[in-house]
Design a protein around this motif. Structure first.
Motif, PDB file in Angstrom:
ATOM      1  N   ASN A 223       0.860  -1.177   0.000  1.00 42.80           N
ATOM      2  CA  ASN A 223       0.000   0.000   0.000  1.00 42.80           C
ATOM      3  C   ASN A 223       0.900   1.231   0.000  1.00 42.80           C
ATOM      4  N   ILE A 224       0.885   1.985  -1.097  1.00 39.16           N
ATOM      5  CA  ILE A 224       1.759   3.154  -1.209  1.00 39.16           C
ATOM      6  C   ILE A 224       0.936   4.445  -1.263  1.00 39.16           C
ATOM      7  N   THR A 225      -0.259   4.400  -0.704  1.00 39.20           N
ATOM      8  CA  THR A 225      -1.083   5.616  -0.631  1.00 39.20           C
ATOM      9  C   THR A 225      -0.298   6.724   0.053  1.00 39.20           C
ATOM     10  N   SER A 226      -0.349   7.904  -0.502  1.00 42.69           N
ATOM     11  CA  SER A 226       0.440   9.026   0.009  1.00 42.69           C
ATOM     12  C   SER A 226       0.128   9.329   1.479  1.00 42.69           C
ATOM     13  N   GLN A 227       1.160   9.613   2.239  1.00 38.89           N
ATOM     14  CA  GLN A 227       1.010  10.015   3.637  1.00 38.89           C
ATOM     15  C   GLN A 227       1.028  11.533   3.782  1.00 38.89           C
ATOM     16  N   LEU A 228       1.090  12.255   2.668  1.00 40.90           N
ATOM     17  CA  LEU A 228       1.113  13.718   2.740  1.00 40.90           C
ATOM     18  C   LEU A 228      -0.088  14.282   3.509  1.00 40.90           C
ATOM     19  N   PRO A 229      -1.334  13.794   3.279  1.00 47.21           N
ATOM     20  CA  PRO A 229      -2.470  14.343   4.039  1.00 47.21           C
ATOM     21  C   PRO A 229      -2.346  14.137   5.545  1.00 47.21           C
ATOM     22  N   ALA A 230      -1.869  12.959   5.956  1.00 48.12           N
ATOM     23  CA  ALA A 230      -1.705  12.688   7.387  1.00 48.12           C
ATOM     24  C   ALA A 230      -0.646  13.609   7.979  1.00 48.12           C
ATOM     25  N   LEU A 231       0.439  13.786   7.263  1.00 49.23           N
ATOM     26  CA  LEU A 231       1.514  14.664   7.720  1.00 49.23           C
ATOM     27  C   LEU A 231       1.021  16.104   7.846  1.00 49.23           C
ATOM     28  N   TYR A 232       0.317  16.566   6.834  1.00 46.99           N
ATOM     29  CA  TYR A 232      -0.198  17.934   6.842  1.00 46.99           C
ATOM     30  C   TYR A 232      -1.190  18.136   7.987  1.00 46.99           C
ATOM     31  N   THR A 233      -2.047  17.139   8.201  1.00 46.48           N
ATOM     32  CA  THR A 233      -3.060  17.233   9.255  1.00 46.48           C
ATOM     33  C   THR A 233      -2.422  17.321  10.638  1.00 46.48           C
ATOM     34  N   ILE A 234      -1.406  16.508  10.872  1.00 47.66           N
ATOM     35  CA  ILE A 234      -0.695  16.550  12.157  1.00 47.66           C
ATOM     36  C   ILE A 234      -0.119  17.941  12.404  1.00 47.66           C
ATOM     37  N   GLU A 235       0.509  18.493  11.391  1.00 41.82           N
ATOM     38  CA  GLU A 235       1.110  19.823  11.553  1.00 41.82           C
ATOM     39  C   GLU A 235       0.036  20.887  11.774  1.00 41.82           C
ATOM     40  N   CYS A 236      -1.087  20.762  11.081  1.00 42.77           N
ATOM     41  CA  CYS A 236      -2.192  21.725  11.271  1.00 42.77           C
ATOM     42  C   CYS A 236      -2.702  21.702  12.707  1.00 42.77           C
ATOM     43  N   ILE A 237      -2.887  20.506  13.241  1.00 43.18           N
ATOM     44  CA  ILE A 237      -3.386  20.370  14.616  1.00 43.18           C
ATOM     45  C   ILE A 237      -2.412  21.008  15.594  1.00 43.18           C
ATOM     46  N   ALA A 238      -1.143  20.641  15.478  1.00 35.79           N
ATOM     47  CA  ALA A 238      -0.140  21.137  16.417  1.00 35.79           C
ATOM     48  C   ALA A 238      -0.003  22.651  16.338  1.00 35.79           C
ATOM     49  N   ARG A 239      -0.003  23.194  15.138  1.00 34.26           N
ATOM     50  CA  ARG A 239       0.134  24.642  14.975  1.00 34.26           C
ATOM     51  C   ARG A 239      -1.095  25.396  15.516  1.00 34.26           C
ATOM     52  N   GLU A 240      -2.272  24.804  15.330  1.00 35.49           N
ATOM     53  CA  GLU A 240      -3.486  25.438  15.839  1.00 35.49           C
ATOM     54  C   GLU A 240      -3.478  25.465  17.366  1.00 35.49           C
ATOM     55  N   ILE A 241      -3.052  24.382  17.978  1.00 41.02           N
ATOM     56  CA  ILE A 241      -2.984  24.352  19.446  1.00 41.02           C
ATOM     57  C   ILE A 241      -1.957  25.366  19.950  1.00 41.02           C
ATOM     58  N   ARG A 242      -0.802  25.409  19.303  1.00 41.15           N
ATOM     59  CA  ARG A 242       0.220  26.374  19.715  1.00 41.15           C
ATOM     60  C   ARG A 242      -0.300  27.796  19.594  1.00 41.15           C
ATOM     61  N   SER A 243      -1.048  28.075  18.523  1.00 43.60           N
ATOM     62  CA  SER A 243      -1.607  29.406  18.311  1.00 43.60           C
ATOM     63  C   SER A 243      -2.611  29.763  19.396  1.00 43.60           C
ATOM     64  N   GLN A 244      -3.477  28.809  19.764  1.00 37.89           N
ATOM     65  CA  GLN A 244      -4.461  29.065  20.800  1.00 37.89           C
ATOM     66  C   GLN A 244      -3.803  29.269  22.162  1.00 37.89           C
ATOM     67  N   ILE A 245      -2.773  28.516  22.440  1.00 36.00           N
ATOM     68  CA  ILE A 245      -2.061  28.675  23.716  1.00 36.00           C
ATOM     69  C   ILE A 245      -1.412  30.072  23.785  1.00 36.00           C
ATOM     70  N   ASP A 246      -0.783  30.470  22.692  1.00 34.99           N
ATOM     71  CA  ASP A 246      -0.132  31.783  22.656  1.00 34.99           C
ATOM     72  C   ASP A 246      -1.131  32.916  22.846  1.00 34.99           C
ATOM     73  N   GLN A 247      -2.315  32.768  22.246  1.00 36.40           N
ATOM     74  CA  GLN A 247      -3.354  33.788  22.388  1.00 36.40           C
ATOM     75  C   GLN A 247      -3.841  33.875  23.827  1.00 36.40           C
ATOM     76  N   THR A 248      -3.908  32.747  24.489  1.00 38.05           N
ATOM     77  CA  THR A 248      -4.330  32.732  25.893  1.00 38.05           C
ATOM     78  C   THR A 248      -3.311  33.429  26.779  1.00 38.05           C
ATOM     79  N   ILE A 249      -2.055  33.180  26.503  1.00 39.49           N
ATOM     80  CA  ILE A 249      -0.977  33.795  27.286  1.00 39.49           C
ATOM     81  C   ILE A 249      -0.984  35.302  27.089  1.00 39.49           C
ATOM     82  N   ASP A 250      -1.178  35.749  25.851  1.00 42.76           N
ATOM     83  CA  ASP A 250      -1.202  37.184  25.547  1.00 42.76           C
ATOM     84  C   ASP A 250      -2.394  37.860  26.230  1.00 42.76           C
TER      85      ASP A 250
END
Length: 250
Positions: A223-250
């Motif tokens: 099975n060689i289905t691309s993992q690009l969507p999974a990789l992109y999704t992981i980064e989106c989640i992590a970046r969104e959480i980091r953004s929300q945490i930073d906004q709370t701190i500010d």
């Protein structure tokens, strides 16, 4: 072996014939039995015995089956130039459905103190990356390389509801991961999955699922289905959480 599904027991001489054939498929399909015997320094009788081990009555039948096998291998091609699959996925990430799924996952993860990533095969490689990426941006995350040998039978109540499992699976039907999800859910752990379909077993067992829906690709048995969507999704989640945490701190 070659066009047979099962292995064949070969002696040293026959193994040399086999190695020559596998290294020269396109050449051997046009050879006469005498030509192959000369190339491998054996008798035609030895070649015939070799062919019978591959369930062929003679060299002519062996050569026909070998030619069909070689043609089948040649027909298997991967079109790496088609970028529409990735473009379509990236367009969908801006849509309401993906964003809602993303926020559901973010909401669970922001309440978690420990994140576990699990995946099998190529999904396991992405899981390892996900654990590193999450740990770098907002919380401790661990990669579970072998879920069957990392049971969680004795979690304390204080810890279990602070653990979130992120399960990665293209088809969403891996039995080892499904068993692991069942085990953790009995411990009151939350489960997020990133799969190719929201209809899969792993997706349906999850508290939150993000499905990316791209074409499944196979090369021979892999099975060689691309993992690009999974990789992109992981980064989106992590970046969104980091953004929300930073906004709370500010």
């Amino acid at each position: 072996m070659l066009f047979l599904e099962q292995s064949v027991e070969l002696n040293d001489t026959e193994l040399e014939i086999y190695n020559f054939i596998t290294a020269n498929l396109q050449k051997v399909v046009y050879m006469r039995i005498r030509d192959l015997a000369d190339e491998t320094h054996v008798s035609t009788t030895t070649i015939l015995r070799f062919c019978r081990k591959f369930k062929c009555s003679g060299f002519s039948e062996f050569r026909v089956k070998l030619k069909l096998y070689a043609e089948k291998r040649r027909r298997i091609a991967i079109d790496m130039s088609d970028e529409t699959t990735y473009i379509d996925f990236l367009k969908r990430t801006a849509g309401e459905e993906f964003q809602e799924q993303l926020q559901d996952a973010v909401s669970i993860l922001r309440q978690s103190e420990l994140v576990l990533f699990v995946g099998i095969g190529s999904s396991g490689v992405i899981a390892e990356y996900g654990a590193l990426y999450f740990s770098s941006l907002f919380t401790l995350a661990l990669h579970i390389e072998d879920p069957l040998n990392h049971p969680f039978y004795h979690l304390s109540d204080k810890l279990s509801d602070k653990i979130c499992l992120v399960a990665l699976s293209v088809d969403g039907e891996n039995e080892d991961i499904i068993r692991y999800i069942h085990e953790l859910k009995t411990q009151k752990c939350q489960v997020i999955s990133i799969t190719n379909s929201s209809k899969s077993s792993i997706a349906r067992l999850s508290d939150a699922n993000i499905a990316y829906y791209i074409n499944k690709e196979m090369y021979q048995e892999a099975n060689i289905t691309s993992q690009l969507p999974a990789l992109y999704t992981i980064e989106c989640i992590a970046r969104e959480i980091r953004s929300q945490i930073d906004q709370t701190i500010d």
